[in-house]
Design an enzyme around this catalytic site. Structure first.
Site, PDB file in Angstrom:
ATOM      1  N   GLY A 149     -17.377   0.736  13.739  1.00 10.49           N
ATOM      2  CA  GLY A 149     -18.313  -0.374  13.664  1.00 10.49           C
ATOM      3  C   GLY A 149     -17.820  -1.480  12.765  1.00 10.49           C
ATOM      4  CB  CYS A 150     -19.076  -2.638   9.515  1.00  6.31           C
ATOM      5  SG  CYS A 150     -20.769  -2.928  10.101  1.00  6.31           S
ATOM      6  CB  VAL A 151     -14.102  -0.072   9.290  1.00  7.94           C
ATOM      7  CG1 VAL A 151     -12.592  -0.050   9.040  1.00  7.94           C
ATOM      8  CG2 VAL A 151     -14.845   0.491   8.086  1.00  7.94           C
TER       9      VAL A 151
END
Length: 212
Positions: free
Chosen positions: A151-153
């Protein structure tokens, strides 16, 4: 059907390149917040080992004067500033301002003078001042730690590459709720956007830097 060995060899033909470390790194902690560590929360991802790895890297980064940045996700009441992301991903309701699931977990404290960036979308760059801040610091390399890998990584890695920074992802210092998306996204980031390396590789690199 191709085997895993065939896949690796196929990708090496096209994507086997390495960027390598730059000269001026920064370290980012992406969304290491309570919701991912609390078993009562639907965001729980069993990522204690990833945080422990990130903290070991941070210890050396601080010794070398490398900037450390933290991100969290914070929404106004009702998610009015969350757009389609808040509409789609229901667990984001845990990050409405004031919810303890958005707090830093036990063992993670932001140091004096270290930067915290609050965001509403997956990438730490989207809608924030991160790119401008890194550029003003003369940073050329961004070491990614945090959650979740898929996701955010990943979103931050892609935008890091797009903004001209070298994305470095220590595999032990990022985590996800399941091994399959974790490994698939490490594979893809390493193939196309940045370098996935070991924690020890990052620490060895940091130790080559002169203390600022």
């Amino acid at each position: 059907m191709s085997t895993e060995t065939d896949l690796v060899e196929n990708y090496k033909r096209a994507y086997g390149n390495r960027i390598g470390f730059g000269r001026r790194p920064a370290l980012i902690f992406i969304d290491f917040v309570e919701g991912y560590f609390n078993e009562a929360c639907e965001l729980y991802a069993d990522v204690d080992d990833a945080l422990a790895s990130a903290l070991r890297i941070r210890e050396v980064a601080r010794q070398k004067g490398v900037p450390v940045i933290y991100t969290n996700v914070v929404y106004q009441a009702g998610g009015k500033d969350g757009g389609r992301f808040f509409q789609k991903a229901l667990p984001l309701r845990n990050f409405i301002q004031g919810n303890p699931m958005g707090d830093w977990p036990k063992g993670l404290e932001v140091g004096e003078g270290e930067l915290v960036i609050s965001k509403q979308y997956p990438s730490a760059f989207f809608g924030t001042s991160l790119a401008s801040t890194l550029a003003s610091w003369g940073v050329d390399t961004l070491i990614h730690t945090g959650v979740t890998t898929s996701g955010c990584v990943r979103a931050t890695c892609i935008d890091s590459c797009s903004h001209g920074f070298i994305p470095i992802i220590p595999r032990e210092a990022v985590g996800d709720r399941h091994e399959a998306p974790h490994e698939a996204n490490l594979f893809d980031m390493d193939a196309k956007y940045g370098d996935v390396v070991s924690e020890s590789d990052v620490i060895d690199y940091l130790n080559t830097l002169e203390q600022e």
